[in-house]
Design an enzyme around this catalytic site. Structure first.
Site, PDB file in Angstrom:
ATOM      1  N   ARG A 238     -15.885 -22.827 -50.130  1.00 32.97           N
ATOM      2  CA  ARG A 238     -15.758 -21.488 -49.551  1.00 32.97           C
ATOM      3  C   ARG A 238     -16.758 -21.367 -48.408  1.00 32.97           C
ATOM      4  O   ARG A 238     -17.893 -21.856 -48.506  1.00 32.97           O
ATOM      5  CB  ARG A 238     -16.082 -20.410 -50.591  1.00 32.97           C
ATOM      6  CG  ARG A 238     -15.039 -20.205 -51.659  1.00 32.97           C
ATOM      7  CD  ARG A 238     -13.761 -19.549 -51.124  1.00 32.97           C
ATOM      8  NE  ARG A 238     -12.796 -19.300 -52.181  1.00 32.97           N
ATOM      9  CZ  ARG A 238     -11.844 -20.152 -52.564  1.00 32.97           C
ATOM     10  NH1 ARG A 238     -11.700 -21.313 -51.953  1.00 32.97           N
ATOM     11  NH2 ARG A 238     -11.012 -19.838 -53.533  1.00 32.97           N
ATOM     12  N   GLU A 267     -12.135 -15.263 -43.013  1.00 34.98           N
ATOM     13  CA  GLU A 267     -10.886 -15.947 -42.643  1.00 34.98           C
ATOM     14  C   GLU A 267      -9.791 -14.919 -42.409  1.00 34.98           C
ATOM     15  O   GLU A 267      -9.782 -13.886 -43.073  1.00 34.98           O
ATOM     16  CB  GLU A 267     -10.458 -16.921 -43.758  1.00 34.98           C
ATOM     17  CG  GLU A 267     -11.472 -18.032 -43.966  1.00 34.98           C
ATOM     18  CD  GLU A 267     -11.111 -18.980 -45.115  1.00 34.98           C
ATOM     19  OE1 GLU A 267     -10.063 -18.773 -45.761  1.00 34.98           O
ATOM     20  OE2 GLU A 267     -11.873 -19.916 -45.356  1.00 34.98           O
ATOM     21  N   HIS A 286      -8.051 -23.652 -44.058  1.00 31.99           N
ATOM     22  CA  HIS A 286      -8.030 -23.469 -45.517  1.00 31.99           C
ATOM     23  C   HIS A 286      -6.732 -24.013 -46.132  1.00 31.99           C
ATOM     24  O   HIS A 286      -5.952 -23.267 -46.722  1.00 31.99           O
ATOM     25  CB  HIS A 286      -8.219 -21.979 -45.865  1.00 31.99           C
ATOM     26  CG  HIS A 286      -8.697 -21.754 -47.272  1.00 31.99           C
ATOM     27  ND1 HIS A 286      -9.464 -20.680 -47.642  1.00 31.99           N
ATOM     28  CD2 HIS A 286      -8.500 -22.463 -48.417  1.00 31.99           C
ATOM     29  CE1 HIS A 286      -9.732 -20.733 -48.944  1.00 31.99           C
ATOM     30  NE2 HIS A 286      -9.137 -21.817 -49.437  1.00 31.99           N
TER      31      HIS A 286
HETATM   32  P1  NAP Z   1     -15.102 -26.618 -61.017  1.00 30.59           P
HETATM   33  O1  NAP Z   1     -14.450 -27.699 -61.800  1.00 30.59           O
HETATM   34  O2  NAP Z   1     -15.533 -25.380 -61.701  1.00 30.59           O
HETATM   35  O3  NAP Z   1     -16.333 -27.272 -60.252  1.00 30.59           O
HETATM   36  C1  NAP Z   1     -17.349 -26.563 -59.669  1.00 30.59           C
HETATM   37  C2  NAP Z   1     -18.642 -27.346 -59.846  1.00 30.59           C
HETATM   38  O4  NAP Z   1     -19.672 -26.652 -59.144  1.00 30.59           O
HETATM   39  C3  NAP Z   1     -19.062 -27.471 -61.289  1.00 30.59           C
HETATM   40  O5  NAP Z   1     -19.282 -28.819 -61.592  1.00 30.59           O
HETATM   41  C4  NAP Z   1     -20.359 -26.687 -61.384  1.00 30.59           C
HETATM   42  O6  NAP Z   1     -21.266 -27.364 -62.238  1.00 30.59           O
HETATM   43  C5  NAP Z   1     -20.849 -26.670 -59.939  1.00 30.59           C
HETATM   44  N1  NAP Z   1     -21.658 -25.504 -59.662  1.00 30.59           N
HETATM   45  C6  NAP Z   1     -21.469 -24.210 -60.030  1.00 30.59           C
HETATM   46  N2  NAP Z   1     -22.478 -23.448 -59.604  1.00 30.59           N
HETATM   47  C7  NAP Z   1     -23.350 -24.273 -58.983  1.00 30.59           C
HETATM   48  C8  NAP Z   1     -24.597 -24.072 -58.361  1.00 30.59           C
HETATM   49  N3  NAP Z   1     -25.179 -22.867 -58.339  1.00 30.59           N
HETATM   50  N4  NAP Z   1     -25.204 -25.121 -57.793  1.00 30.59           N
HETATM   51  C9  NAP Z   1     -24.635 -26.350 -57.859  1.00 30.59           C
HETATM   52  N5  NAP Z   1     -23.460 -26.612 -58.442  1.00 30.59           N
HETATM   53  C10 NAP Z   1     -22.821 -25.575 -59.002  1.00 30.59           C
HETATM   54  O7  NAP Z   1     -14.150 -26.138 -59.834  1.00 30.59           O
HETATM   55  P2  NAP Z   1     -13.113 -27.011 -58.977  1.00 30.59           P
HETATM   56  O8  NAP Z   1     -11.768 -26.907 -59.563  1.00 30.59           O
HETATM   57  O9  NAP Z   1     -13.686 -28.355 -58.711  1.00 30.59           O
HETATM   58  O10 NAP Z   1     -13.120 -26.146 -57.617  1.00 30.59           O
HETATM   59  C11 NAP Z   1     -14.312 -25.994 -56.888  1.00 30.59           C
HETATM   60  C12 NAP Z   1     -14.178 -24.991 -55.770  1.00 30.59           C
HETATM   61  O11 NAP Z   1     -13.384 -25.528 -54.733  1.00 30.59           O
HETATM   62  C13 NAP Z   1     -13.465 -23.680 -56.140  1.00 30.59           C
HETATM   63  O12 NAP Z   1     -14.372 -22.762 -56.703  1.00 30.59           O
HETATM   64  C14 NAP Z   1     -12.935 -23.203 -54.808  1.00 30.59           C
HETATM   65  O13 NAP Z   1     -13.869 -22.343 -54.202  1.00 30.59           O
HETATM   66  C15 NAP Z   1     -12.832 -24.470 -53.974  1.00 30.59           C
HETATM   67  N6  NAP Z   1     -11.437 -24.832 -53.643  1.00 30.59           N
HETATM   68  C16 NAP Z   1     -11.077 -24.843 -52.327  1.00 30.59           C
HETATM   69  C17 NAP Z   1      -9.805 -25.232 -51.973  1.00 30.59           C
HETATM   70  C18 NAP Z   1      -9.395 -25.273 -50.529  1.00 30.59           C
HETATM   71  O14 NAP Z   1      -8.244 -25.015 -50.228  1.00 30.59           O
HETATM   72  N7  NAP Z   1     -10.290 -25.609 -49.628  1.00 30.59           N
HETATM   73  C19 NAP Z   1      -8.869 -25.584 -52.953  1.00 30.59           C
HETATM   74  C20 NAP Z   1      -9.272 -25.557 -54.274  1.00 30.59           C
HETATM   75  C21 NAP Z   1     -10.568 -25.169 -54.616  1.00 30.59           C
HETATM   76  P3  NAP Z   1     -22.473 -26.594 -62.973  1.00 30.59           P
HETATM   77  O15 NAP Z   1     -21.857 -25.394 -63.610  1.00 30.59           O
HETATM   78  O16 NAP Z   1     -22.999 -27.606 -63.911  1.00 30.59           O
HETATM   79  O17 NAP Z   1     -23.460 -26.257 -61.932  1.00 30.59           O
HETATM   80  C1  GLV Z   2      -8.251 -22.335 -52.886  1.00 31.39           C
HETATM   81  O1  GLV Z   2      -9.048 -22.110 -52.063  1.00 31.39           O
HETATM   82  C2  GLV Z   2      -8.482 -22.279 -54.293  1.00 31.39           C
HETATM   83  O2  GLV Z   2      -9.557 -21.842 -54.718  1.00 31.39           O
HETATM   84  O3  GLV Z   2      -7.573 -22.676 -55.032  1.00 31.39           O
END
Ligand code: NAP
Ligand code: GLV
Length: 326
Positions: A238, A267, A286
């Site tokens: 984000r 955005e 995005h």
């Molecule tokens: P996830 O499995 O929940 O992974 C997020 C990771 O971030 C976790 O391992 C968590 O570990 C860590 N985290 C949380 N708070 C933190 C902090 N304060 N400092 C450091 N690490 C931290 O989520 P995901 O499915 O991988 O998705 C991650 C993010 O990608 C989403 O939240 C979304 O914003 C973004 N995303 C973007 C797109 C796009 O189109 N660009 C698409 C999909 C997702 P800990 O809790 O151990 O810290």
């Molecule tokens: C996209 O940005 C998502 O969080 O799935």
């Protein structure tokens, strides 16, 4: 009487048939225009279910005037656009779409890293601008990816999938999370380190942590100062995790080498956005999870989340299950 569900954007009808069976459904009939604030507010006065997108801020004004709302199903894994605390207080289930988009988003994140390091958009423009006169030894020379160090901030589902791709490129993998992932360390050879160590040692710093009050503007002046001058910063989580004025300064002054950005603080951005104006930035709109297969899967999962909650069943994925005692 069937429950009423509002969908904030035009969705493919064939993916909604199950929802039509159990609910009265209304859709905002535009593909490219977000639903206006007052329309959403009016719909929420009646709705039992809401199908929302990352571009829909669902804040207190909406939730305070949503007396019948039981479920908000975000068609995204991230849910920072929703006031989850207030929703929980009002007993509203907040659902999302983890897992189905993990590999697709990891592919895009790695593609953005490759495109930035190897200057692919610039090289494509070079030909379309008819600038290619002859082969030259250092023409559009970029940076190697293989055998370099990647530092993943947020080693969750997508972070691990990016690490898997990095392993295939023989990269040295560092990661920073609040908690350790010992399985990932063993399987991917990833090394856990502090945020500052990761910034100091990585050639590629990849941001994949969610936007929370803790991570807001995590990448500020100090963070960019810690990075190598040759570092490339990739953000696919984000825009709010980055202080954009600090990133701009770091890129302009050569504090870091380049950036690949899929997300921005506000955005959509326009072509005159200061970061887009920089030659060492690859900016894309995005599109992390944007493949037809994955977007279909996200729509289907969102529909199932709504149906299940309206039927009193456990949704496929919700962020406040525990808080709601489910
Ligand atoms: P996830 O499995 O929940 O992974 C997020 C990771 O971030 C976790 O391992 C968590 O570990 C860590 N985290 C949380 N708070 C933190 C902090 N304060 N400092 C450091 N690490 C931290 O989520 P995901 O499915 O991988 O998705 C991650 C993010 O990608 C989403 O939240 C979304 O914003 C973004 N995303 C973007 C797109 C796009 O189109 N660009 C698409 C999909 C997702 P800990 O809790 O151990 O810290
Ligand atoms: C996209 O940005 C998502 O969080 O799935």
């Amino acid at each position: 009487m069937k429950p009423y569900v509002f969908i904030t954007r035009k969705m493919p009808d064939h993916l909604l048939s199950e929802l039509y069976e159990v609910a009265e459904v209304k859709m905002w009939e535009h593909e490219d225009i977000p639903v206006p604030f007052d329309v959403l507010q009016e719909e929420l006065e009646r709705a039992n279910g809401l199908f929302s997108l990352v571009s829909d801020p669902i804040h207190s004004e909406h939730l305070e005037s949503a007396p019948h709302l039981k479920v908000i199903a975000n068609m995204a894994v991230g849910y920072d656009n929703i006031d989850v605390q207030l929703a929980t207080k009002k007993g509203i289930m907040v659902c999302h779409t983890p897992d189905v988009l993990t590999d697709t988003t990891a592919d895009l994140t790695f593609a953005l890293l490759l495109a930035t390091a190897r200057r692919i958009p610039e090289a494509a423009r070079y030909i379309s601008n008819d600038e290619w006169k002859q082969w030259s030894p250092y023409l559009l020379a970029g940076m190697d990816i293989h055998h370099k160090t990647i530092g993943i901030v947020g080693m969750g589902r997508i972070g691990e999938a990016v690490a898997k791709r990095a392993k295939g490129f023989d990269m040295n993998i560092l990661y920073y999370n609040r908690s350790r992932k010992e399985e990932a360390e063993q399987q991917l050879g990833a090394t856990y380190c502090s945020f500052v160590e990761l910034l100091q040692q990585s050639d590629y710093v990849v941001c994949l942590a969610p936007l929370t009050s803790e991570t807001k503007e995590l990448f500020d002046e100090q963070a960019f100062q810690e990075m190598k001058n040759s570092a490339i910063f990739i953000n696919a989580s984000r825009g709010g995790l980055v202080k954009e004025s600090a990133l701009q300064e770091a890129l302009e002054k050569g504090i870091i080498h380049g950036a690949g950005l899929d997300v921005f603080a506000e955005e959509p951005i326009r072509a005159n956005h200061p970061l887009v104006q920089l030659p060492n930035v690859v900016a894309i709109p995005h599109i992390g999870s944007a493949t037809v297969e994955t977007r279909d899967a996200m729509v289907k999962m969102t529909v199932q989340n709504i149906i299940r909650v309206l039927k009193g069943e456990r949704p496929l994925a919700a962020v406040n299950l525990k808080e709601l005692g489910v």
